[in-house]
Write an enzyme that holds these catalytic residues in place. Structure first.
Site, PDB file in Angstrom:
ATOM      1  N   HIS A  96      -1.331 -60.036   1.407  1.00  0.00           N
ATOM      2  CA  HIS A  96      -2.616 -59.387   1.130  1.00  0.00           C
ATOM      3  C   HIS A  96      -3.476 -60.302   0.260  1.00  0.00           C
ATOM      4  O   HIS A  96      -2.981 -61.016  -0.605  1.00  0.00           O
ATOM      5  CB  HIS A  96      -2.396 -58.049   0.431  1.00  0.00           C
ATOM      6  CG  HIS A  96      -3.630 -57.218   0.334  1.00  0.00           C
ATOM      7  ND1 HIS A  96      -4.580 -57.415  -0.649  1.00  0.00           N
ATOM      8  CD2 HIS A  96      -4.096 -56.202   1.107  1.00  0.00           C
ATOM      9  CE1 HIS A  96      -5.570 -56.558  -0.481  1.00  0.00           C
ATOM     10  NE2 HIS A  96      -5.308 -55.807   0.576  1.00  0.00           N
ATOM     11  N   GLU A 168      -8.466 -59.786   6.909  1.00  0.00           N
ATOM     12  CA  GLU A 168      -9.251 -59.332   5.757  1.00  0.00           C
ATOM     13  C   GLU A 168     -10.348 -60.351   5.452  1.00  0.00           C
ATOM     14  O   GLU A 168     -10.056 -61.407   4.898  1.00  0.00           O
ATOM     15  CB  GLU A 168      -8.381 -59.257   4.513  1.00  0.00           C
ATOM     16  CG  GLU A 168      -7.264 -58.267   4.491  1.00  0.00           C
ATOM     17  CD  GLU A 168      -6.578 -58.356   3.139  1.00  0.00           C
ATOM     18  OE1 GLU A 168      -6.905 -57.526   2.277  1.00  0.00           O
ATOM     19  OE2 GLU A 168      -5.767 -59.271   2.919  1.00  0.00           O
TER      20      GLU A 168
END
EC number: 5.3.1.1
Length: 250
Positions: A96, A168
């Site tokens: 992430h 992302e």
């Protein structure tokens, strides 16, 4: 046919009471409206066991936001995949942007995690994406290529069925800048092509991998995103932390 996945990342938010309440609300509402979509939630580590027990037996999958690539061992502050298995967790998020940016996790460190998890029969949600400075300097594709080729290096083709990717665009999160569905599609298409070039025979495998979009996904933009050919769902932050907005994604 690729799965459409809505994955809620609760990050380091919610008290235990709030997490339990949200989990009960999700169990009550989401399975009946998810239809052909797969629903996942990623609570903070301390809340995993409670949320897992509440959602056990439902169609909602509970995943971990992080773990270490080792069995039980002397790694203070970390969580072992063995411990996750004990509470029924079989999906783990790796790479992430916040862990890359604030905790210095490299592509190679992510690769260690991914290989260990896949060999131990976990499903991995691998996150990739470029920062604002990288995008403005024209390095988007270069950064993504490195994250894919280094992060997925040495992984046997048999494990790719347990791999999910999420794009992302870090530059579109909290900056006031917005990625359009067409911009997201362009990058998702590139990611799929990069996967197809990892090894001989990877082309057909890349077509079966779900690639989620993770740039401020909300009920009012999810449908336009899902219309794009290579966008297979959303990795959702804030909108996943309230039942009203999470349900609005289905």
């Amino acid at each position: 046919m690729r799965k459409t996945i809505i994955a809620g990342n609760w990050k380091m938010n919610l008290s235990l009471k709030e997490a339990v309440f949200l989990a009960h609300s999700i169990r009550e509402k989401i399975p009946s409206i998810s239809k052909d979509k797969v629903s996942m939630v990623f609570p903070s580590t301390l809340h995993l066991e409670n949320v897992s027990k509440i959602l056990e037996g439902s169609s909602v999958i509970v995943g971990a936001q992080n773990c270490y690539h080792s069995g039980l061992a002397a790694f203070t502050g970390e969580t072992s995949p063995d411990q996750l298995k004990e509470i029924g967790v079989k999906v783990v998020m790796v790479g992430h942007s916040e862990r890359r940016q604030f905790l210095g996790e490299s592509n190679f460190f992510c690769n260690d995690k991914i290989r260990f998890l896949l060999k131990n029969e976990f499903t991995v949600l691998y996150c990739v994406g470029e920062t604002l400075s990288e995008r403005e300097s024209g390095k988007t594709l270069e950064v993504l290529s490195s994250q894919i080729r280094e992060g997925l290096k040495g992984i046997d083709s048999v494990f790719f069925s347990n791999l999910i990717l999420a794009y992302e665009p870090v530059w579109a999160i909290g900056t006031g800048k917005v990625a359009t569905p067409s911009q997201a599609q362009e990058v998702h298409s590139f990611i799929r092509k990069e996967i197809s070039g990892l090894f001989v025979g990877a082309s057909s495998i890349s077509e079966s991998i779900s690639i989620l979009y993770g740039g401020s996904v909300k009920p009012d933009n999810i449908q336009d995103l899902l219309k794009e050919k290579d966008i297979d769902g959303g990795l959702v932050g804030g909108a996943s932390q309230k039942i009203s907005s999470f349900a609005g994604l289905f």
